[in-house]
Design an enzyme around this catalytic site. Structure first.
Site, PDB file in Angstrom:
ATOM      1  N   ASN A 127      39.510  49.137  39.074  1.00  0.00           N
ATOM      2  CA  ASN A 127      39.532  47.863  39.795  1.00  0.00           C
ATOM      3  C   ASN A 127      39.655  48.024  41.305  1.00  0.00           C
ATOM      4  O   ASN A 127      39.731  47.032  42.023  1.00  0.00           O
ATOM      5  CB  ASN A 127      40.696  46.993  39.296  1.00  0.00           C
ATOM      6  CG  ASN A 127      40.559  46.608  37.845  1.00  0.00           C
ATOM      7  OD1 ASN A 127      40.538  47.470  36.974  1.00  0.00           O
ATOM      8  ND2 ASN A 127      40.459  45.318  37.560  1.00  0.00           N
ATOM      9  N   VAL A 155      38.820  45.155  45.873  1.00  0.00           N
ATOM     10  CA  VAL A 155      39.895  45.087  44.890  1.00  0.00           C
ATOM     11  C   VAL A 155      39.557  43.992  43.885  1.00  0.00           C
ATOM     12  O   VAL A 155      39.464  42.813  44.248  1.00  0.00           O
ATOM     13  CB  VAL A 155      41.259  44.794  45.555  1.00  0.00           C
ATOM     14  CG1 VAL A 155      42.361  44.725  44.504  1.00  0.00           C
ATOM     15  CG2 VAL A 155      41.583  45.852  46.600  1.00  0.00           C
ATOM     16  N   CYS A 156      39.322  44.377  42.648  1.00  0.00           N
ATOM     17  CA  CYS A 156      38.912  43.426  41.612  1.00  0.00           C
ATOM     18  C   CYS A 156      40.129  42.894  40.873  1.00  0.00           C
ATOM     19  O   CYS A 156      40.732  43.596  40.058  1.00  0.00           O
ATOM     20  CB  CYS A 156      37.953  44.099  40.632  1.00  0.00           C
ATOM     21  SG  CYS A 156      36.418  44.653  41.379  1.00  0.00           S
ATOM     22  N   LEU A 157      40.483  41.661  41.177  1.00  0.00           N
ATOM     23  CA  LEU A 157      41.616  41.004  40.530  1.00  0.00           C
ATOM     24  C   LEU A 157      41.281  39.524  40.340  1.00  0.00           C
ATOM     25  O   LEU A 157      40.762  38.876  41.260  1.00  0.00           O
ATOM     26  CB  LEU A 157      42.881  41.126  41.388  1.00  0.00           C
ATOM     27  CG  LEU A 157      43.701  42.408  41.295  1.00  0.00           C
ATOM     28  CD1 LEU A 157      44.785  42.408  42.361  1.00  0.00           C
ATOM     29  CD2 LEU A 157      44.329  42.554  39.914  1.00  0.00           C
ATOM     30  N   THR A 175      38.096  37.853  42.634  1.00  0.00           N
ATOM     31  CA  THR A 175      37.078  38.901  42.684  1.00  0.00           C
ATOM     32  C   THR A 175      36.786  39.460  41.294  1.00  0.00           C
ATOM     33  O   THR A 175      36.027  40.421  41.150  1.00  0.00           O
ATOM     34  CB  THR A 175      37.538  40.051  43.605  1.00  0.00           C
ATOM     35  OG1 THR A 175      38.851  40.476  43.213  1.00  0.00           O
ATOM     36  CG2 THR A 175      37.565  39.588  45.052  1.00  0.00           C
TER      37      THR A 175
END
Length: 432
Positions: free
Chosen positions: A85, A92-94, A99
């Site tokens: 992530n 930042v994949c959250l 995102t």
């Protein structure tokens, strides 16, 4: 941005900074609190253990109705993907940041969330088995796949977030220097500054945790053959990956060299302090004033002796006295506290020069400490006194001597061994 939003951001930042027990460090310019730097410490018992990871928060005018934009900065110049992530590009994949697709409504951003919520979410990605953060691999049970991914992240945590960072801080890296076969490319750190704002805190953290980094490297050297290539995970591709080879022999040497340089810095400060005193700098006056006030109060007379070496306000020499009826009874433990002219921006370097067996003191004599008010020297002194007055904390980020830690938190027999080692140090301390 409305005044209410600005006030909320200020309150959030102040609340985080007033919690010294957390592992988040913040930096921002008061003229633009919408742009915040954060340093997150990797959780223990994970491949990121005690690594130092930079993130930048850009907070929009519609905050808190919309989340901040967050970019990961510790990527070795976009060459290392530290997590499924956390991309090498810094993305930042959250779901909380919008995102990544949220599976449940509670995972989405709301005005009830804040900067701390994002910090906690990011740190949760730095987990024991980060491979499972990848969609469709949440239940991955193949131990080899999990271990291969963890192994390279642990190596890169020490190489990139620790060694590369500190070598750059010491001015050792430039375009012409090659480390582990790759050229170090100098790029601006951020739009607001050329380097990380956490220079002092990362130096202090390195000194505290160096022994643990080295023990990790030594342990991994027994199972990871030098030069063996990292195993690519199924979801890694192109530059958005963690590629390289195991180089723990080189990392061990780098760790030792960094420690040697950092331990010499206080000596360099003492040479410079002659000019600071002659110029009657603000810090020189401040440090002398605080010393005089503390001495006049007599509040530490029963547990700490202190003097200025050669009447230098930047060089405090302390002696901690072991408390009666404890394992430190009769001990006289010498401590050096050295200050820079940039105090309190640069916090003092503190080191036990007498051997001390304690979970919160590294084998090299560096105590764990984090204070709320860096300008107040009493807080540093209180920290030292509490090493003798209080039982060791269970917080693993405060454990700097793993042998002492295992004894203290082990069985009854382990505790007896701990007490014997501590008493032995106290007895030897009078010989120094």
């Amino acid at each position: 941005m409305s005044n209410s939003s600005i006030l909320r951001i200020q309150k959030e930042l102040n609340d985080i900074e007033k919690s010294p027990e957390n592992q988040y460090f913040l930096w921002y310019d008061d003229s633009n609190i919408k742009h915040v730097h954060a340093l997150i410490t990797g959780p223990t018992q994970t491949p990121y253990a005690l690594g130092m990871f930079d993130f930048v928060f850009n907070i929009g005018d519609n905050y808190p109705q919309a989340p901040p934009k967050v970019t990961a900065m510790t990527t070795s110049n976009s060459r290392v993907r530290f997590n499924p992530n956390i991309y090498s590009t810094g993305k930042v994949c959250l779901s909380i940041l919008g995102t990544w697709e949220a599976k449940e409504s509670g995972e989405k951003w709301s005005a009830a969330h804040g900067i701390l919520s994002v910090l906690v979410s990011i740190q949760s990605l730095l987990s024991e088995f980060p491979y499972r953060n990848e969609p469709d691999h949440e239940e991955e049970k193949d131990e080899k796949i999990l271990d291969d991914y963890n192994a390279k992240l642990q190596h890169e945590t020490i190489r990139v977030s620790v060694c590369d960072r500190l070598e750059e801080a010491l001015g050792w890296k430039n375009d012409n220097i090659k480390v582990d076969g790759t050229t170090s490319i100098s790029r601006p750190f951020c739009t607001c500054r050329s380097t990380s704002p956490f220079l002092d805190v990362t130096k202090r953290m390195f000194l505290m945790y160096k022994q643990i980094y080295s023990e990790t490297a030594q342990r991994e050297m027994t199972t990871k053959r030098e030069g063996t290539a990292f195993v690519l995970a199924r979801f890694e591709f192109g530059n958005n990956s963690a590629q390289g080879t195991f180089q723990y022999t080189a990392l061990t040497k780098r760790l030792d060299k960094i420690q040697e340089a950092l331990l010499k810095e206080p000596e360099e400060w003492m040479t410079l302090s002659k000019d600071w005193i002659a110029n009657e700098t603000t810090s020189a006056s401040n440090l002398r004033s605080q010393f005089d006030q503390i001495q006049a109060s007599h509040e530490y007379d029963s547990c700490l002796l202190m003097e200025l070496r050669n009447d230098n306000p930047f060089a405090w020499d302390l002696t901690a006295m072991g408390l009666p009826m404890t394992q430190h009874d009769g001990g006289m433990f010498n401590i050096e506290m050295r200050f820079h002219d940039d105090f309190p921006t640069v916090q003092p370097r503190i080191r036990f020069t007498t051997e001390m067996f304690h979970p919160h003191i590294s084998p090299d004599g560096i105590p764990y400490y984090r204070v709320e008010r860096a300008e107040n020297i009493r807080e540093y002194l209180d920290m030292l006194v509490n090493l003798f007055k209080r039982d060791p904390s269970g917080d693993p980020t405060t454990h700097l001597n793993m042998r002492a830690t295992k004894m203290w938190f082990g069985s009854k027999e382990d505790r007896r061994d701990y007490n014997r080692n501590a008493r032995r140090c106290a007895q030897r301390s009078t010989d120094y």
